[in-house]
Design a protein around this motif. Sequence first.
Motif, PDB file in Angstrom:
ATOM      1  N   CYS A 191      34.881  39.262 -35.982  1.00  0.00           N
ATOM      2  CA  CYS A 191      35.836  40.229 -35.445  1.00  0.00           C
ATOM      3  C   CYS A 191      35.723  40.167 -33.923  1.00  0.00           C
ATOM      4  O   CYS A 191      34.705  39.740 -33.379  1.00  0.00           O
ATOM      5  N   HIS A 193      36.207  42.359 -30.435  1.00  0.00           N
ATOM      6  CA  HIS A 193      36.318  43.711 -29.897  1.00  0.00           C
ATOM      7  C   HIS A 193      36.903  43.647 -28.488  1.00  0.00           C
ATOM      8  O   HIS A 193      36.281  43.112 -27.570  1.00  0.00           O
ATOM      9  N   GLU A 195      37.291  45.290 -25.458  1.00  0.00           N
ATOM     10  CA  GLU A 195      36.583  46.410 -24.840  1.00  0.00           C
ATOM     11  C   GLU A 195      37.362  46.947 -23.634  1.00  0.00           C
ATOM     12  O   GLU A 195      36.888  46.916 -22.499  1.00  0.00           O
ATOM     13  N   LEU A 208      40.173  46.394 -32.103  1.00  0.00           N
ATOM     14  CA  LEU A 208      39.450  45.373 -32.849  1.00  0.00           C
ATOM     15  C   LEU A 208      40.424  44.438 -33.542  1.00  0.00           C
ATOM     16  O   LEU A 208      41.241  44.873 -34.358  1.00  0.00           O
ATOM     17  N   SER A 210      40.493  42.278 -36.375  1.00  0.00           N
ATOM     18  CA  SER A 210      39.538  42.307 -37.490  1.00  0.00           C
ATOM     19  C   SER A 210      39.682  41.147 -38.466  1.00  0.00           C
ATOM     20  O   SER A 210      38.928  41.084 -39.450  1.00  0.00           O
ATOM     21  N   ILE A 247      30.602  47.244 -38.018  1.00  0.00           N
ATOM     22  CA  ILE A 247      31.942  47.489 -37.486  1.00  0.00           C
ATOM     23  C   ILE A 247      32.247  48.984 -37.458  1.00  0.00           C
ATOM     24  O   ILE A 247      32.864  49.496 -36.511  1.00  0.00           O
ATOM     25  N   LEU A 250      31.185  50.860 -34.341  1.00  0.00           N
ATOM     26  CA  LEU A 250      31.857  50.602 -33.063  1.00  0.00           C
ATOM     27  C   LEU A 250      32.734  51.778 -32.626  1.00  0.00           C
ATOM     28  O   LEU A 250      32.918  52.010 -31.432  1.00  0.00           O
ATOM     29  N   VAL A 252      36.105  52.097 -32.922  1.00  0.00           N
ATOM     30  CA  VAL A 252      37.279  51.621 -32.187  1.00  0.00           C
ATOM     31  C   VAL A 252      38.454  52.570 -32.375  1.00  0.00           C
ATOM     32  O   VAL A 252      38.555  53.291 -33.372  1.00  0.00           O
TER      33      VAL A 252
END
Length: 349
Positions: A191, A193, A195, A208, A210, A247, A250, A252
């Motif tokens: 995956c 990310h 940021e 993300l 994914s 995950i 995270l 997100v």
Amino acid sequence: MQGPLPQVTEHGGGVWSLRVPIPDNPLGHTLVHVLDTDRGPVLVDTGWDDPASWTELTGGLDALGLSVREIHGVVITHHHPDHHGLSGKVREESGAWIAMHAADTAVVRRTREADPGTWLEYLARKLAAAGAPEDHLAPLRAARASGRMRTLPGLRSALPDREIVPGELLDLAGRRLRAIWTPGHTPGHVCLHLEEEHPSRLPGHGRLFSGDHLLPGISPHIGLYEDPDDAIETDPLGDYLDSLERIGRLGVAEVLPAHQHAFTDSAGRVRALLDHHEDRLTGLLGLLATPLTPWQLAERMEWNRPWEQIPYGSRNIAVSEAEAHVRRLVKLGRAEAVPGTDPVEFVAV
């Protein structure tokens, strides 16, 4: 009545998704994501290697005012042909680099070098060990004997020229895209990310990409990692569940998957998938109150259609998924092989 989904969707912040069809597949399409960078557009996945898919991919880029020749790089979440299939063609047209995790690059290399006959022999042997009946094995043996199957899916897949290193930022000018290794669906699934603050300022930590790891309405296939030369017994379901938990932590703001549609509440979706697999493992323990081979277990498991209606090739995938779940139960000490059985049977403990 809802009309057809748009071919191109803008997600804001220099991110778009393109719907690229998968021929003769109920999934329908792959969502190829376009990420703007200071050195040019980068694709996350590419879609299936098919003329109609190529037409849709290039048409989607045209709708964004881009040419495939402008693509700077291709980041692959995993090696499956609906994600990596068109990567080589994109590179031929544009000179773009292709990046992939080393574990999936090894699968691509092995597939390119594989002799179809050797692979068919291995598959027949493996299915026989899982308890497949003779009428299922006969077509594989006949194809092996006649040499009819001269190619394998993925035989022409491009070898990547960059390695995705877990935990590191990818070399994308002006963007912060960090790789997260999420094995399970494939050994090298990643995956990605992003940021960066969500363009709509949704709460959470970035976005993300994914791949197939986290989808809004589907539990991805978790089967065995196939390598005829590898004696190490893998635990892909255990890998997947561990990856899901990583995950989930995270937090997100939004998930941009490779199928279906973008969604929020990644933590809720992770919990639902963890619960789904725990329920499935518990259900399999009930089935294993009586010793069963992996094939017999697959026949009794709940699928999206009755076993009698599952096509030949899909039965191989189903048995692989049954084996992955049995391996997880054995590793957890909740099931064991019955000594002296051939093909091997498993029973709950």
